[in-house]
Design a protein around this motif. Structure first.
Motif, short mmCIF file in Angstrom:
data_model
loop_
_atom_site.label_atom_id
_atom_site.label_comp_id
_atom_site.label_asym_id
_atom_site.label_seq_id
_atom_site.Cartn_x
_atom_site.Cartn_y
_atom_site.Cartn_z
N ALA A 191 -47.43 -45.62 9.29
CA ALA A 191 -46.92 -45.27 10.62
C ALA A 191 -47.34 -43.85 10.99
O ALA A 191 -47.74 -43.58 12.13
N ALA A 192 -47.26 -42.95 10.03
CA ALA A 192 -47.65 -41.56 10.27
C ALA A 192 -49.13 -41.46 10.60
O ALA A 192 -49.53 -40.75 11.52
N ASP A 193 -49.95 -42.16 9.82
CA ASP A 193 -51.39 -42.14 10.05
C ASP A 193 -51.72 -42.64 11.46
O ASP A 193 -52.52 -42.05 12.18
N SER A 194 -51.10 -43.76 11.83
CA SER A 194 -51.36 -44.34 13.15
C SER A 194 -50.91 -43.41 14.27
O SER A 194 -51.61 -43.21 15.25
N ALA A 243 -45.95 -38.47 13.95
CA ALA A 243 -46.66 -38.39 12.67
C ALA A 243 -45.91 -37.47 11.72
O ALA A 243 -45.71 -37.80 10.54
N ILE A 244 -45.46 -36.33 12.21
CA ILE A 244 -44.69 -35.39 11.40
C ILE A 244 -43.41 -36.06 10.89
O ILE A 244 -43.06 -35.95 9.71
N GLN A 245 -42.73 -36.78 11.76
CA GLN A 245 -41.49 -37.45 11.40
C GLN A 245 -41.71 -38.45 10.25
O GLN A 245 -40.97 -38.46 9.26
N TYR A 246 -42.77 -39.27 10.36
CA TYR A 246 -43.01 -40.29 9.33
C TYR A 246 -43.58 -39.69 8.05
O TYR A 246 -43.26 -40.17 6.95
N PHE A 247 -44.39 -38.65 8.16
CA PHE A 247 -44.86 -37.99 6.94
C PHE A 247 -43.68 -37.34 6.20
O PHE A 247 -43.64 -37.34 4.97
N LYS A 248 -42.75 -36.79 6.95
CA LYS A 248 -41.56 -36.21 6.31
C LYS A 248 -40.76 -37.28 5.58
O LYS A 248 -40.27 -37.07 4.46
N ARG A 249 -40.62 -38.44 6.21
CA ARG A 249 -39.92 -39.55 5.56
C ARG A 249 -40.62 -39.95 4.26
O ARG A 249 -39.99 -40.18 3.24
#
Length: 204
Positions: free
Chosen positions: A86-89, A99-105
């Motif tokens: 999700a972050a990549d997309s 992207a920041i939100q999903y990478f943090k997750r």
């Protein structure tokens, strides 16, 4: 799913299908500079310009794919791979905050992942043009996975941007001690050390 390929600042794309980590002048990289082998049939160029290229798996390009991958990630909050996809997309489609939100997750799910922490730092350094804000994430990556070579390279780049050449050199030296010579990042760290040493001698 293949990781998205995002060029680091100042890196150009290889014409061939084999894409390697950034650190030299002729490479295209993914979010956190891991080596990726892919083919033209499964990827698409999202944008080019300024001697750089963003390449991504076709399954991550476009708003519909991004929303789909975000839905999967939201339904599977403990799934590392789902958060990374999700972050990549989100990143490749220009939604930096998502992207920041999903990478943090992803980093919270697997705190030992140098990949996740480095990718998070890259969002701040490369996409938000905030190298200082990226530094703690690169440092966290090195702390959690000292063998992850691209974290050192990215951290050194952040210091170079901030004109902290001596700190950049210290980071590269540390990386060359901790990263395996077979790591795709090792040669780029060596090159950076040569460049930084040249700058140091030139400034005397």
């Amino acid at each position: 799913m293949l990781r998205k390929l995002v060029v680091s600042a100042g890196c150009a794309a290889l014409a061939a299908g084999l894409l390697a980590g950034c650190g030299t002048a002729n490479n295209t990289t993914n979010t956190s500079n891991t080596a990726v082998s892919t083919s033209k049939s499964t990827t698409t160029v999202v944008r080019t310009g300024n001697n750089s290229m963003v390449v991504a798996p076709k399954t991550e390009v476009g708003t519909a794919n991004m929303k789909h991958l975000m839905q999967i990630a939201d339904k599977n909050p403990s799934n590392f791979e789902a958060q990374m996809n999700a972050a990549d997309s989100a990143s490749v489609n220009g939604n930096v905050q998502a992207a920041i939100q999903y990478f943090k997750r992803a980093a919270q799910i697997n705190p030992k992942s140098g990949l996740a922490w480095t990718a998070l730092g890259n969002m701040y350094r490369e996409r938000e043009n905030q190298p200082k804000a990226a530094i703690p994430y690169y440092q966290k990556s090195i702390q959690m996975d000292p063998s992850y070579g691209w974290a050192y390279w990215q951290l050194a780049q952040a210091y170079v941007t901030l004109k902290e050449t001596s700190l950049a050199k210290q980071v590269v030296e540390q990386g060359l001690k901790n990263v395996k010579k077979t790591d795709t990042a090792y040669a780029s760290l060596q090159l950076m050390m040569s460049e930084l040493s040249g700058k140091s001698s030139g400034s005397k």
